[in-house]
Design an enzyme around this catalytic site. Structure first.
Site, mmCIF file in Angstrom:
data_model
loop_
_atom_site.group_PDB
_atom_site.id
_atom_site.type_symbol
_atom_site.label_atom_id
_atom_site.label_comp_id
_atom_site.label_asym_id
_atom_site.label_seq_id
_atom_site.Cartn_x
_atom_site.Cartn_y
_atom_site.Cartn_z
ATOM 1 N N ASP A 52 0.814 -1.213 0.000
ATOM 2 C CA ASP A 52 0.000 0.000 0.000
ATOM 3 C C ASP A 52 0.850 1.266 0.000
ATOM 4 O O ASP A 52 2.077 1.218 0.048
ATOM 5 C CB ASP A 52 -0.921 0.013 1.229
ATOM 6 C CG ASP A 52 -2.051 -0.997 1.121
ATOM 7 O OD1 ASP A 52 -2.389 -1.400 -0.014
ATOM 8 O OD2 ASP A 52 -2.601 -1.382 2.166
ATOM 9 N N TYR A 109 6.903 -10.144 6.420
ATOM 10 C CA TYR A 109 6.802 -8.705 6.677
ATOM 11 C C TYR A 109 7.433 -8.365 8.020
ATOM 12 O O TYR A 109 7.499 -9.196 8.932
ATOM 13 C CB TYR A 109 5.344 -8.255 6.709
ATOM 14 C CG TYR A 109 4.693 -8.086 5.355
ATOM 15 C CD1 TYR A 109 4.735 -6.856 4.687
ATOM 16 C CD2 TYR A 109 4.016 -9.141 4.748
ATOM 17 C CE1 TYR A 109 4.120 -6.692 3.450
ATOM 18 C CE2 TYR A 109 3.405 -8.987 3.512
ATOM 19 C CZ TYR A 109 3.464 -7.760 2.869
ATOM 20 O OH TYR A 109 2.861 -7.599 1.646
#
Length: 253
Positions: A52, A109
């Site tokens: 994002d 992540y």
């Protein structure tokens, strides 16, 4: 047609995410432009992970097809064309049916939080100065291990129909004023890591109880988590493929 995987790292601060969007500056869009300038043709690239706005990556991938003979200095040329915030690391020749998104076995992540205000971490960490219970943070992380329906941790504007993910690693690290959350799973939903991080942080602060957190997993309902964690603290660390797929890099920095 020959297919190639392109390995890239980037600072996402100035981009509206990784994947190309109309009327928006994205990492994929910049890479597509650089490829067209160097190779003199427009190539369609396919992304492996849709990070994002403001999210960074130490490793992400795209793939593209071309019958052109790729020049030996292609990576050097692309990096000379691209903004300093985007770096091409490696280009791999892969089987024609290989897919950068669907062949990924897992993604890893890391989310970074600073407890102390810093002039140098504004784009790379979430400043969160409030008191926390570290045991509760790890208790929450332990709860998400394994297979769960993560519907509560997915943002509403998604076209996903299956919300089940398998989490292999979920761990908090504490280092003086820095907190880091590591998570690895077979797949991630839109906003999932940021939803997990911010909900865990607010649980450890006392805004939610551990039973509230557990309910999000056991009684999932779309977008019920807290999504206040900003994109700047999130890093895609690695996209993991079968070992045989990326054994022989064609071009490397």
């Amino acid at each position: 047609m020959p297919r190639y995987f392109l390995e890239v790292e980037y600072d996402g601060t100035d981009y509206k995410g990784f994947q190309i969007q109309e009327n928006a500056r994205t990492v994929q869009g910049e890479i597509n432009k650089a490829l067209q300038i160097r190779l003199k043709i427009a190539l369609e690239t396919v992304t492996s992970s849709r990070t994002d706005t403001g999210v960074h990556a130490h490793q992400n991938f795209l793939h593209f097809d071309t019958t052109l003979q790729l020049p030996e200095n292609l990576i050097y040329n692309l990096n000379a064309i691209l903004p300093a915030s985007i770096v091409i690391r490696t280009i791999y020749a892969v089987p024609e049916d290989a897919h950068s998104r669907f062949d990924a076995r897992s993604r890893h992540y890391r989310y970074v939080i600073t407890r102390k205000k810093s002039a140098f971490r504004n784009h790379y960490a979430w400043h969160f100065p409030f008191q926390l219970n570290p045991d509760i943070l790890q208790n929450c992380a332990d709860q998400i291990l394994g297979q769960h329906d993560f519907c509560s941790f997915s943002k509403k504007n998604t076209d996903v129909r299956n919300f089940v993910c398998e989490v292999f690693l979920a761990k908090w690290h504490h280092d003086e004023h820095i907190l880091q959350f590591e998570v690895q799973a077979n797949r991630f939903l839109r906003g999932m890591v940021r939803g997990l991080v911010s909900t865990m942080m607010h649980t450890a602060r006392g805004k939610y109880s551990l039973s509230d957190f557990a309910q999000l997993l056991h009684q999932p309902k779309i977008a019920q988590a807290d999504f206040s964690a900003p994109g700047c603290g999130l890093f895609l660390e690695a996209v993991n493929y079968p070992a045989e797929l990326l054994q022989s890099p064609l071009l490397r920095v």
